[in-house]
Design an enzyme around this catalytic site. Sequence first.
Site, short mmCIF file in Angstrom:
data_model
loop_
_atom_site.label_atom_id
_atom_site.label_comp_id
_atom_site.label_asym_id
_atom_site.label_seq_id
_atom_site.Cartn_x
_atom_site.Cartn_y
_atom_site.Cartn_z
CB CYS A 169 -2.20 -0.84 4.16
SG CYS A 169 -3.07 -2.34 3.80
CG ASP A 170 1.23 0.68 3.35
OD1 ASP A 170 0.97 0.73 4.56
OD2 ASP A 170 1.67 -0.33 2.80
CB CYS B 264 -1.92 -2.90 0.93
SG CYS B 264 -3.47 -2.42 1.70
#
Length: 354
Positions: free
Chosen positions: A174-175, A171
Amino acid sequence: MSQGTGGFGGLKPLQIIGDGEQGLAAPVGTPVAAVAEGRTRAKVIIVGSGPAGLTAAIYAARANLEPIVLGGYAAGGQLMITSEVENFPGFPDGIQGPELMDRMRAQAERFGAVVVDVDVDRVDLSRRPFLLWAGGIEYEAQTVIVASGASAIWLELESETRLRGRGVSACATCDGFFFRDRRVVVVGGGDSALEEALFLTKYASEVVMVHRRDQFRGSRIMQERALSNPRVKVVWNSQVVDVLGEDHVTGVRLRDTATGQEHDEPTDGLFVAIGHRPNTGVFRDWLEVDGKGYLTIHDETGTRVDGVFVAGDVHDHRYRQAVTAAGDGCRAAIDAEHWLAERGLAEPATASAW
Ligand code: NAP
Protein backbone atom coordinates in the site's frame (compact mmCIF):
# COMPACT_ATOMS: atom_id res chain seq x y z
CA MET A 1 -6.04 -3.76 13.42
CA SER A 2 -5.91 -3.40 9.75
CA GLN A 3 -2.87 -4.53 7.89
CA GLY A 4 -2.83 -1.63 5.53
CA THR A 5 -3.28 1.29 7.82
CA GLY A 6 -0.49 3.34 6.40
CA GLY A 7 -3.00 5.83 5.14
CA PHE A 8 -0.69 7.21 2.48
CA GLY A 9 -3.10 6.20 -0.23
CA GLY A 10 -2.59 3.20 -2.43
CA LEU A 11 -4.83 0.24 -1.86
CA LYS A 12 -7.71 0.53 0.51
CA PRO A 13 -6.68 -0.83 3.90
CA LEU A 14 -7.95 -4.21 4.95
CA GLN A 15 -10.89 -3.82 7.31
CA ILE A 16 -11.22 -6.40 9.95
CA ILE A 17 -14.29 -8.52 10.06
CA GLY A 18 -15.34 -8.77 13.63
CA ASP A 19 -12.19 -7.47 15.29
CA GLY A 20 -13.11 -6.51 18.80
CA GLU A 21 -10.49 -3.77 18.90
CA GLN A 22 -11.87 -1.68 16.11
CA GLY A 23 -15.55 -1.52 16.83
CA LEU A 24 -17.74 -3.56 14.65
CA ALA A 25 -20.41 -1.30 13.34
CA ALA A 26 -20.53 -0.76 9.63
CA PRO A 27 -19.41 2.71 8.65
CA VAL A 28 -21.97 5.46 8.57
CA GLY A 29 -23.40 5.74 5.11
CA THR A 30 -23.28 2.05 4.19
CA PRO A 31 -25.63 2.00 1.22
CA VAL A 32 -28.88 0.12 1.64
CA ALA A 33 -28.11 -1.33 -1.77
CA ALA A 34 -25.38 -3.26 0.00
CA VAL A 35 -28.05 -5.69 1.16
CA ALA A 36 -27.66 -8.93 -0.71
CA GLU A 37 -29.96 -8.10 -3.64
CA GLY A 38 -32.83 -7.89 -1.20
CA ARG A 39 -32.10 -11.34 0.19
CA THR A 40 -31.48 -11.62 3.89
CA ARG A 41 -32.06 -15.37 4.25
CA ALA A 42 -29.76 -18.04 2.93
CA LYS A 43 -28.92 -21.69 3.29
CA VAL A 44 -25.30 -20.65 3.66
CA ILE A 45 -23.90 -17.36 4.84
CA ILE A 46 -20.15 -17.00 4.50
CA VAL A 47 -18.35 -14.48 6.66
CA GLY A 48 -15.21 -13.23 4.94
CA SER A 49 -14.16 -12.78 1.33
CA GLY A 50 -10.55 -13.88 1.19
CA PRO A 51 -9.53 -17.09 -0.63
CA ALA A 52 -11.31 -19.25 1.97
CA GLY A 53 -14.60 -17.35 1.87
CA LEU A 54 -14.73 -16.95 -1.89
CA THR A 55 -13.79 -20.56 -2.58
CA ALA A 56 -16.53 -21.63 -0.18
CA ALA A 57 -18.84 -19.33 -2.12
CA ILE A 58 -17.86 -20.89 -5.47
CA TYR A 59 -18.57 -24.39 -4.17
CA ALA A 60 -21.77 -23.46 -2.36
CA ALA A 61 -23.07 -21.54 -5.36
CA ARG A 62 -22.31 -24.41 -7.73
CA ALA A 63 -24.22 -26.68 -5.34
CA ASN A 64 -27.27 -24.40 -5.80
CA LEU A 65 -27.13 -23.14 -2.22
CA GLU A 66 -27.29 -19.47 -3.31
CA PRO A 67 -24.83 -18.30 -0.68
CA ILE A 68 -24.58 -14.78 0.68
CA VAL A 69 -21.04 -13.64 1.44
CA LEU A 70 -20.73 -10.94 4.10
CA GLY A 71 -17.33 -10.01 2.89
CA GLY A 72 -16.17 -7.12 5.04
CA TYR A 73 -16.33 -3.41 4.32
CA ALA A 74 -12.99 -3.70 2.55
CA ALA A 75 -13.38 -7.07 0.95
CA GLY A 76 -10.80 -9.51 -0.32
CA GLY A 77 -8.67 -10.32 2.72
CA GLN A 78 -4.94 -10.17 3.02
CA LEU A 79 -4.23 -10.75 -0.66
CA MET A 80 -5.66 -7.29 -1.34
CA ILE A 81 -2.53 -5.90 0.25
CA THR A 82 -0.13 -8.39 -1.26
CA SER A 83 1.82 -7.68 -4.41
CA GLU A 84 3.03 -10.56 -6.52
CA VAL A 85 1.63 -14.00 -5.66
CA GLU A 86 3.98 -16.57 -7.14
CA ASN A 87 2.82 -19.72 -5.39
CA PHE A 88 -0.85 -19.94 -6.29
CA PRO A 89 -1.16 -22.82 -8.79
CA GLY A 90 -2.25 -21.92 -12.29
CA PHE A 91 -0.34 -18.65 -12.60
CA PRO A 92 3.13 -19.57 -13.83
CA ASP A 93 4.10 -15.92 -14.24
CA GLY A 94 2.58 -14.90 -10.89
CA ILE A 95 -0.44 -12.70 -10.32
CA GLN A 96 -1.09 -9.57 -8.29
CA GLY A 97 -3.00 -10.34 -5.06
CA PRO A 98 -5.91 -7.94 -5.76
CA GLU A 99 -6.31 -9.34 -9.28
CA LEU A 100 -6.46 -12.88 -7.93
CA MET A 101 -9.16 -11.83 -5.49
CA ASP A 102 -11.13 -10.02 -8.20
CA ARG A 103 -11.06 -13.21 -10.23
CA MET A 104 -12.21 -15.37 -7.34
CA ARG A 105 -15.05 -12.98 -6.65
CA ALA A 106 -16.12 -12.90 -10.29
CA GLN A 107 -16.07 -16.69 -10.33
CA ALA A 108 -18.27 -16.90 -7.21
CA GLU A 109 -20.69 -14.28 -8.57
CA ARG A 110 -20.89 -16.05 -11.92
CA PHE A 111 -22.49 -19.01 -10.17
CA GLY A 112 -24.93 -16.87 -8.20
CA ALA A 113 -23.14 -16.03 -4.95
CA VAL A 114 -24.02 -12.59 -3.65
CA VAL A 115 -21.10 -10.76 -2.08
CA VAL A 116 -21.91 -7.85 0.23
CA ASP A 117 -19.03 -5.60 1.27
CA VAL A 118 -20.11 -5.14 4.84
CA ASP A 119 -18.70 -6.05 8.25
CA VAL A 120 -20.54 -8.44 10.55
CA ASP A 121 -21.38 -6.59 13.77
CA ARG A 122 -22.91 -9.36 15.83
CA VAL A 123 -24.15 -12.95 15.59
CA ASP A 124 -26.54 -15.19 17.50
CA LEU A 125 -25.62 -18.85 17.14
CA SER A 126 -27.89 -20.03 19.96
CA ARG A 127 -30.82 -20.70 17.63
CA ARG A 128 -31.44 -21.96 14.11
CA PRO A 129 -31.64 -20.40 11.67
CA PHE A 130 -28.61 -18.51 12.90
CA LEU A 131 -28.78 -14.72 12.99
CA LEU A 132 -26.13 -12.31 11.80
CA TRP A 133 -26.27 -8.53 11.82
CA ALA A 134 -24.27 -6.55 9.30
CA GLY A 135 -24.62 -2.91 8.29
CA GLY A 136 -27.84 -2.59 10.25
CA ILE A 137 -29.44 -5.56 8.47
CA GLU A 138 -30.45 -8.85 10.09
CA TYR A 139 -29.55 -11.97 8.12
CA GLU A 140 -30.78 -15.53 8.67
CA ALA A 141 -28.67 -18.55 7.82
CA GLN A 142 -29.23 -22.29 8.00
CA THR A 143 -25.47 -22.73 8.06
CA VAL A 144 -22.59 -20.32 8.57
CA ILE A 145 -19.05 -20.61 7.25
CA VAL A 146 -16.63 -18.48 9.24
CA ALA A 147 -13.78 -17.40 6.98
CA SER A 148 -12.92 -14.07 8.54
CA GLY A 149 -9.14 -14.46 8.28
CA ALA A 150 -6.43 -12.82 10.32
CA SER A 151 -4.95 -9.33 10.58
CA ALA A 152 -1.57 -7.78 11.25
CA ILE A 153 -0.12 -7.52 14.76
CA TRP A 154 1.47 -4.26 15.85
CA LEU A 155 4.29 -3.56 18.29
CA GLU A 156 1.84 -1.78 20.62
CA LEU A 157 4.03 1.28 21.16
CA GLU A 158 2.30 4.59 21.82
CA SER A 159 4.55 6.30 19.27
CA GLU A 160 3.78 3.61 16.68
CA THR A 161 0.05 4.26 17.03
CA ARG A 162 0.50 8.03 16.96
CA LEU A 163 2.60 7.91 13.79
CA ARG A 164 0.50 5.37 11.92
CA GLY A 165 -0.19 6.87 8.53
CA ARG A 166 2.69 9.27 9.11
CA GLY A 167 5.45 6.88 8.26
CA VAL A 168 4.32 3.82 10.22
CA SER A 169 2.65 1.14 8.13
CA ALA A 170 1.97 -2.59 8.04
CA CYS A 171 1.59 -2.74 4.30
CA ALA A 172 4.51 -2.19 1.96
CA THR A 173 2.30 -2.82 -1.05
CA CYS A 174 0.00 0.00 0.00
CA ASP A 175 2.60 2.50 1.11
CA GLY A 176 5.98 1.55 -0.34
CA PHE A 177 5.53 3.93 -3.24
CA PHE A 178 5.75 6.88 -0.86
CA PHE A 179 9.27 5.96 0.19
CA ARG A 180 11.05 6.39 -3.11
CA ASP A 181 14.76 7.04 -2.46
CA ARG A 182 14.13 7.05 1.29
CA ARG A 183 15.46 4.85 4.07
CA VAL A 184 12.98 2.50 5.72
CA VAL A 185 13.00 0.02 8.59
CA VAL A 186 11.15 -3.31 8.52
CA VAL A 187 10.56 -5.13 11.83
CA GLY A 188 10.27 -8.92 11.92
CA GLY A 189 12.09 -12.03 10.84
CA GLY A 190 9.40 -14.15 9.16
CA ASP A 191 8.37 -14.47 5.54
CA SER A 192 6.14 -11.41 5.80
CA ALA A 193 9.03 -9.21 6.91
CA LEU A 194 11.31 -10.63 4.21
CA GLU A 195 8.64 -10.12 1.57
CA GLU A 196 7.94 -6.57 2.72
CA ALA A 197 11.65 -5.75 2.76
CA LEU A 198 12.20 -7.11 -0.74
CA PHE A 199 9.19 -5.26 -2.06
CA LEU A 200 10.42 -2.03 -0.51
CA THR A 201 13.78 -2.30 -2.31
CA LYS A 202 11.88 -1.33 -5.46
CA TYR A 203 11.46 2.13 -4.00
CA ALA A 204 13.63 2.77 -0.98
CA SER A 205 17.33 3.56 -1.19
CA GLU A 206 18.00 1.35 1.85
CA VAL A 207 15.86 -1.15 3.74
CA VAL A 208 16.98 -1.92 7.28
CA MET A 209 15.54 -5.15 8.68
CA VAL A 210 15.40 -5.21 12.47
CA HIS A 211 15.02 -8.64 14.00
CA ARG A 212 14.98 -9.59 17.66
CA ARG A 213 17.08 -12.74 17.20
CA ASP A 214 20.23 -13.66 15.27
CA GLN A 215 18.48 -15.68 12.59
CA PHE A 216 15.41 -15.31 10.47
CA ARG A 217 12.35 -17.49 10.83
CA GLY A 218 11.31 -17.10 7.18
CA SER A 219 11.89 -19.59 4.37
CA ARG A 220 15.38 -20.15 3.02
CA ILE A 221 14.63 -18.84 -0.46
CA MET A 222 13.25 -15.58 0.93
CA GLN A 223 16.22 -15.24 3.29
CA GLU A 224 18.65 -15.74 0.44
CA ARG A 225 16.88 -13.17 -1.70
CA ALA A 226 16.87 -10.59 1.09
CA LEU A 227 20.41 -11.18 2.27
CA SER A 228 21.82 -11.00 -1.24
CA ASN A 229 20.00 -7.77 -2.04
CA PRO A 230 22.48 -4.87 -1.81
CA ARG A 231 19.76 -2.53 -0.58
CA VAL A 232 18.91 -4.70 2.43
CA LYS A 233 20.82 -4.30 5.67
CA VAL A 234 20.03 -6.40 8.76
CA VAL A 235 20.28 -5.34 12.40
CA TRP A 236 20.17 -8.56 14.43
CA ASN A 237 19.23 -9.04 18.09
CA SER A 238 17.34 -5.78 18.29
CA GLN A 239 13.89 -4.61 19.27
CA VAL A 240 12.22 -1.37 18.23
CA VAL A 241 11.38 0.29 21.56
CA ASP A 242 10.26 3.67 20.26
CA VAL A 243 9.35 5.38 17.02
CA LEU A 244 10.86 8.84 16.79
CA GLY A 245 9.30 11.93 15.27
CA GLU A 246 6.61 14.46 16.10
CA ASP A 247 4.32 14.54 13.08
CA HIS A 248 6.20 12.06 10.88
CA VAL A 249 8.71 9.30 11.42
CA THR A 250 12.33 10.42 11.65
CA GLY A 251 13.86 7.35 13.25
CA VAL A 252 13.46 4.35 15.53
CA ARG A 253 15.09 3.61 18.88
CA LEU A 254 16.56 0.13 18.97
CA ARG A 255 17.50 -1.93 22.01
CA ASP A 256 20.06 -4.69 21.75
CA THR A 257 18.35 -7.78 23.14
CA ALA A 258 21.65 -9.12 24.54
CA THR A 259 23.28 -6.02 26.04
CA GLY A 260 20.25 -3.79 26.57
CA GLN A 261 22.12 -0.94 24.89
CA GLU A 262 20.01 1.49 22.91
CA HIS A 263 20.76 3.49 19.79
CA ASP A 264 18.73 5.52 17.32
CA GLU A 265 18.47 4.49 13.69
CA PRO A 266 17.37 7.26 11.33
CA THR A 267 14.53 6.26 9.01
CA ASP A 268 11.67 7.80 7.09
CA GLY A 269 9.35 4.85 7.51
CA LEU A 270 8.66 1.88 9.77
CA PHE A 271 6.99 -1.22 8.35
CA VAL A 272 5.76 -3.62 11.01
CA ALA A 273 5.63 -7.25 9.83
CA ILE A 274 5.55 -9.39 12.97
CA GLY A 275 2.67 -11.72 12.29
CA HIS A 276 -1.10 -11.86 12.42
CA ARG A 277 -4.03 -12.30 14.76
CA PRO A 278 -7.23 -14.15 13.85
CA ASN A 279 -10.41 -12.11 13.36
CA THR A 280 -12.64 -13.95 15.76
CA GLY A 281 -14.27 -10.95 17.50
CA VAL A 282 -17.96 -11.58 16.89
CA PHE A 283 -17.60 -15.36 17.25
CA ARG A 284 -15.56 -15.47 20.43
CA ASP A 285 -18.61 -15.83 22.69
CA TRP A 286 -19.97 -18.71 20.65
CA LEU A 287 -17.08 -20.78 19.33
CA GLU A 288 -14.03 -22.32 20.96
CA VAL A 289 -10.60 -20.77 20.43
CA ASP A 290 -7.17 -22.31 21.02
CA GLY A 291 -4.31 -20.90 23.09
CA LYS A 292 -3.35 -18.47 20.32
CA GLY A 293 -6.92 -17.27 19.86
CA TYR A 294 -7.59 -19.16 16.62
CA LEU A 295 -10.91 -20.98 16.19
CA THR A 296 -10.85 -24.65 17.07
CA ILE A 297 -12.32 -27.08 14.59
CA HIS A 298 -14.09 -30.38 15.22
CA ASP A 299 -14.60 -33.18 12.74
CA GLU A 300 -12.76 -31.61 9.77
CA THR A 301 -14.36 -28.15 9.34
CA GLY A 302 -17.06 -28.14 12.02
CA THR A 303 -17.29 -26.30 15.32
CA ARG A 304 -18.98 -26.95 18.63
CA VAL A 305 -22.09 -25.32 17.14
CA ASP A 306 -23.80 -27.74 14.80
CA GLY A 307 -24.16 -26.09 11.38
CA VAL A 308 -21.31 -23.63 11.83
CA PHE A 309 -18.17 -24.36 9.81
CA VAL A 310 -14.75 -22.76 9.65
CA ALA A 311 -12.26 -22.15 6.84
CA GLY A 312 -8.91 -20.42 6.37
CA ASP A 313 -6.59 -18.35 8.50
CA VAL A 314 -9.14 -17.74 11.25
CA HIS A 315 -8.35 -21.26 12.44
CA ASP A 316 -5.07 -22.02 10.64
CA HIS A 317 -1.93 -20.61 12.16
CA ARG A 318 0.27 -23.26 10.62
CA TYR A 319 -0.02 -23.05 6.84
CA ARG A 320 -1.69 -19.65 6.28
CA GLN A 321 -1.39 -19.79 2.52
CA ALA A 322 -3.88 -18.59 -0.06
CA VAL A 323 -4.02 -22.06 -1.54
CA THR A 324 -4.58 -23.81 1.79
CA ALA A 325 -7.27 -21.28 2.69
CA ALA A 326 -8.94 -21.91 -0.66
CA GLY A 327 -8.82 -25.66 -0.06
CA ASP A 328 -10.33 -25.13 3.36
CA GLY A 329 -13.15 -23.06 1.87
CA CYS A 330 -13.94 -25.92 -0.49
CA ARG A 331 -14.04 -28.42 2.38
CA ALA A 332 -16.25 -26.20 4.55
CA ALA A 333 -18.71 -25.65 1.69
CA ILE A 334 -18.96 -29.37 0.97
CA ASP A 335 -19.48 -30.07 4.68
CA ALA A 336 -22.17 -27.38 4.88
CA GLU A 337 -23.87 -28.82 1.82
CA HIS A 338 -23.91 -32.33 3.32
CA TRP A 339 -25.15 -30.98 6.61
CA LEU A 340 -28.06 -29.27 4.83
CA ALA A 341 -28.83 -32.32 2.69
CA GLU A 342 -28.87 -34.62 5.71
CA ARG A 343 -31.54 -32.41 7.26
CA GLY A 344 -33.59 -32.13 4.10
CA LEU A 345 -32.74 -28.45 3.76
CA ALA A 346 -30.99 -28.83 0.40
CA GLU A 347 -30.68 -31.30 -2.43
CA PRO A 348 -27.38 -33.18 -2.34
CA ALA A 349 -25.31 -31.85 -5.25
CA THR A 350 -21.71 -32.82 -4.62
CA ALA A 351 -20.91 -36.51 -4.88
CA SER A 352 -18.75 -37.88 -2.12
CA ALA A 353 -17.27 -41.25 -1.36
CA TRP A 354 -17.62 -41.14 2.40
P1 NAP B 1 5.73 -15.29 11.57
O1 NAP B 1 6.28 -16.39 10.75
O2 NAP B 1 5.00 -15.60 12.82
O3 NAP B 1 6.94 -14.32 11.91
C1 NAP B 1 6.79 -13.24 12.78
C2 NAP B 1 8.15 -12.60 12.98
O4 NAP B 1 7.98 -11.43 13.77
C3 NAP B 1 9.11 -13.53 13.70
O5 NAP B 1 10.39 -13.42 13.15
C4 NAP B 1 9.07 -12.99 15.13
O6 NAP B 1 10.28 -13.13 15.81
C5 NAP B 1 8.79 -11.53 14.93
N1 NAP B 1 8.05 -10.94 16.04
C6 NAP B 1 6.88 -11.36 16.58
N2 NAP B 1 6.47 -10.54 17.55
C7 NAP B 1 7.40 -9.58 17.64
C8 NAP B 1 7.54 -8.42 18.44
N3 NAP B 1 6.62 -8.09 19.37
N4 NAP B 1 8.63 -7.66 18.26
C9 NAP B 1 9.55 -7.96 17.32
N5 NAP B 1 9.47 -9.03 16.50
C10 NAP B 1 8.40 -9.82 16.67
O7 NAP B 1 4.73 -14.37 10.74
P2 NAP B 1 4.74 -14.01 9.18
O8 NAP B 1 6.08 -13.59 8.73
O9 NAP B 1 3.61 -13.07 9.04
O10 NAP B 1 4.39 -15.38 8.47
C11 NAP B 1 3.23 -16.10 8.85
C12 NAP B 1 3.06 -17.34 7.97
O11 NAP B 1 2.75 -16.94 6.63
C13 NAP B 1 4.30 -18.19 7.88
O12 NAP B 1 3.94 -19.53 7.81
C14 NAP B 1 4.93 -17.76 6.58
O13 NAP B 1 5.74 -18.74 5.99
C15 NAP B 1 3.70 -17.45 5.74
N6 NAP B 1 4.01 -16.44 4.71
C16 NAP B 1 4.41 -16.89 3.49
C17 NAP B 1 4.73 -15.98 2.49
C18 NAP B 1 5.14 -16.49 1.15
O14 NAP B 1 5.25 -17.71 0.98
N7 NAP B 1 5.35 -15.66 0.16
C19 NAP B 1 4.68 -14.61 2.74
C20 NAP B 1 4.29 -14.18 4.01
C21 NAP B 1 3.97 -15.11 4.99
P3 NAP B 1 10.85 -14.59 16.21
O15 NAP B 1 11.38 -15.19 14.94
O16 NAP B 1 11.90 -14.28 17.20
O17 NAP B 1 9.70 -15.33 16.78
